[in-house]
Design an enzyme around this catalytic site. Sequence first.
Site, PDB file in Angstrom:
ATOM      1  N   ASP A  51       0.890  -1.225  -0.064  1.00 24.22           N
ATOM      2  CA  ASP A  51       0.004   0.056  -0.198  1.00 24.22           C
ATOM      3  C   ASP A  51       0.799   1.192   0.073  1.00 24.22           C
ATOM      4  O   ASP A  51       0.478   2.343  -0.071  1.00 24.22           O
ATOM      5  CB  ASP A  51      -1.132  -0.051   1.307  1.00 24.22           C
ATOM      6  CG  ASP A  51      -0.490  -0.083   2.607  1.00 24.22           C
ATOM      7  OD1 ASP A  51       0.882  -0.223   2.836  1.00 24.22           O
ATOM      8  OD2 ASP A  51      -1.093  -0.042   3.297  1.00 24.22           O
ATOM      9  N   SER A  52       2.302   0.996   0.020  1.00 30.47           N
ATOM     10  CA  SER A  52       3.310   2.126  -0.134  1.00 30.47           C
ATOM     11  C   SER A  52       3.043   2.680  -1.648  1.00 30.47           C
ATOM     12  O   SER A  52       3.225   3.902  -1.800  1.00 30.47           O
ATOM     13  CB  SER A  52       4.714   1.523   0.186  1.00 30.47           C
ATOM     14  OG  SER A  52       4.808   0.376  -0.667  1.00 30.47           O
ATOM     15  N   ASP A 109      -1.148  -6.409  -0.691  1.00 29.33           N
ATOM     16  CA  ASP A 109      -1.225  -5.740   0.610  1.00 29.33           C
ATOM     17  C   ASP A 109      -2.713  -5.411   0.908  1.00 29.33           C
ATOM     18  O   ASP A 109      -3.537  -4.790   0.141  1.00 29.33           O
ATOM     19  CB  ASP A 109      -0.701  -4.452   0.529  1.00 29.33           C
ATOM     20  CG  ASP A 109       0.029  -4.151   1.859  1.00 29.33           C
ATOM     21  OD1 ASP A 109       0.067  -4.746   2.822  1.00 29.33           O
ATOM     22  OD2 ASP A 109       0.817  -3.077   1.963  1.00 29.33           O
ATOM     23  N   LYS A 129      -1.118  -9.587   2.474  1.00 27.72           N
ATOM     24  CA  LYS A 129      -0.437  -9.254   3.496  1.00 27.72           C
ATOM     25  C   LYS A 129      -1.251  -8.263   4.552  1.00 27.72           C
ATOM     26  O   LYS A 129      -2.081  -7.443   3.848  1.00 27.72           O
ATOM     27  CB  LYS A 129       0.937  -8.477   3.208  1.00 27.72           C
ATOM     28  CG  LYS A 129       1.725  -7.927   4.611  1.00 27.72           C
ATOM     29  CD  LYS A 129       2.907  -7.394   3.824  1.00 27.72           C
ATOM     30  CE  LYS A 129       2.703  -5.954   3.561  1.00 27.72           C
ATOM     31  NZ  LYS A 129       2.461  -4.975   4.352  1.00 27.72           N
ATOM     32  N   GLU A 134      -1.204  -6.010   7.987  1.00 32.30           N
ATOM     33  CA  GLU A 134      -0.373  -5.269   9.226  1.00 32.30           C
ATOM     34  C   GLU A 134      -1.282  -5.538  10.448  1.00 32.30           C
ATOM     35  O   GLU A 134      -2.278  -5.237  10.768  1.00 32.30           O
ATOM     36  CB  GLU A 134      -0.577  -3.587   9.127  1.00 32.30           C
ATOM     37  CG  GLU A 134       0.364  -3.507   7.857  1.00 32.30           C
ATOM     38  CD  GLU A 134       0.399  -1.803   7.989  1.00 32.30           C
ATOM     39  OE1 GLU A 134       0.155  -1.171   8.418  1.00 32.30           O
ATOM     40  OE2 GLU A 134       0.989  -1.307   6.785  1.00 32.30           O
ATOM     41  N   GLU A 157       9.236  -4.579  10.365  1.00 29.15           N
ATOM     42  CA  GLU A 157       9.670  -2.944   9.943  1.00 29.15           C
ATOM     43  C   GLU A 157      10.183  -2.211  10.943  1.00 29.15           C
ATOM     44  O   GLU A 157       9.563  -2.101  12.110  1.00 29.15           O
ATOM     45  CB  GLU A 157       8.353  -2.437   9.085  1.00 29.15           C
ATOM     46  CG  GLU A 157       8.858  -1.168   8.525  1.00 29.15           C
ATOM     47  CD  GLU A 157       7.659  -0.682   7.533  1.00 29.15           C
ATOM     48  OE1 GLU A 157       6.940  -1.302   7.003  1.00 29.15           O
ATOM     49  OE2 GLU A 157       7.748   0.545   7.268  1.00 29.15           O
TER      50      GLU A 157
HETATM   51  O1  KIV Z   1       3.532  -1.225   1.747  1.00 26.40           O
HETATM   52  C1  KIV Z   1       4.541  -1.575   1.567  1.00 26.40           C
HETATM   53  O2  KIV Z   1       5.452  -1.327   0.905  1.00 26.40           O
HETATM   54  C2  KIV Z   1       5.185  -2.601   2.608  1.00 26.40           C
HETATM   55  C3  KIV Z   1       6.459  -3.053   2.532  1.00 26.40           C
HETATM   56  C4  KIV Z   1       7.477  -2.097   2.728  1.00 26.40           C
HETATM   57  C5  KIV Z   1       6.502  -4.232   3.240  1.00 26.40           C
HETATM   58  O3  KIV Z   1       4.295  -2.713   3.495  1.00 26.40           O
END
Ligand code: KIV
Length: 275
Positions: free
Chosen positions: A44-45, A83, A113, A115, A182
């Site tokens: 989600d970055s 994500d 993924k 969090e 992280e």
């Molecule tokens: O959103 C993201 O890019 C991440 C990675 C850095 C693990 O969570």
Amino acid sequence: MKNTVLTFRQAKEKKEKLAVLTAYDYSMAGLMDEAGINGIIVGDSVGMVCLGYKDTLSVTMEDMIHHTRAVARGASNTLVIGDMPFMSFQTSVRDALVNAGRLMKEGNAQAVKIEGGREVCPQIRAIVRSSIPVMGHVGLTPQSVRSYGGFKVQGKDEAGARKVLDAAKAVEEAGAFAVVLECIPAGLAELVTRSLSIPTIGIGAGNACDGQVLVYHDMLGMLTDFSPKFVKHYAEIGAQMRTAFTQYISEVREGVFPAAEHSFDAADDFLKKLY
Ligand code: KIV
């Protein structure tokens, strides 16, 4: 060789390090795939590095499906992990299940993924029970940036370190096949890595983790305004791109581009008839 969740599990047993990167589109995923990366996290970055948000909170399921689908088209041998964005899983187990299913069915992800620690374990359990592999993410979880009061290294004192260790153990116990650590101290990441049987994938967590992940814009030097301490620049692509853009602009303005070799030829007798 095709990377799967089995590759991840076996890598830990064989003490082989896993190399993971983020990607958000087809062409970049293809380049990473050709290079032999084990996993691509469609993070989600994307909200910060592609969409220009200050944090990841505004990213939607539609954004994630769109980008995950593009990455999945470019990656044939890489494990593609989509994500789960802010509020796509926190609201209920049912929402988590529906949205994880969407990332698999509509985004063609091979895993998702999530969090968080113990508080998201009911969601992880339900998703894993539905045969969707889950990667956990503990330590600095960027979706909690508002409650941290900024992007801050986690686990720096005894209570904080216990919290990170507990979160990692909880997500393993809930069925995650791997977990991102992280921005935690290297010593704590080493302890977590030794305490788990699933692989740890570090970002800003030292080199004792079972694997590493970086945001590709960071490792290619594409963002010039800020570079976190844990990032190594493997290239200065941002500077090269800026030079190329500047050269293109001046060549267009000077009429140097396109040259003859960039233009199409045809017998042009007939053109005279058009005058
Ligand atoms: O959103 C993201 O890019 C991440 C990675 C850095 C693990 O969570």
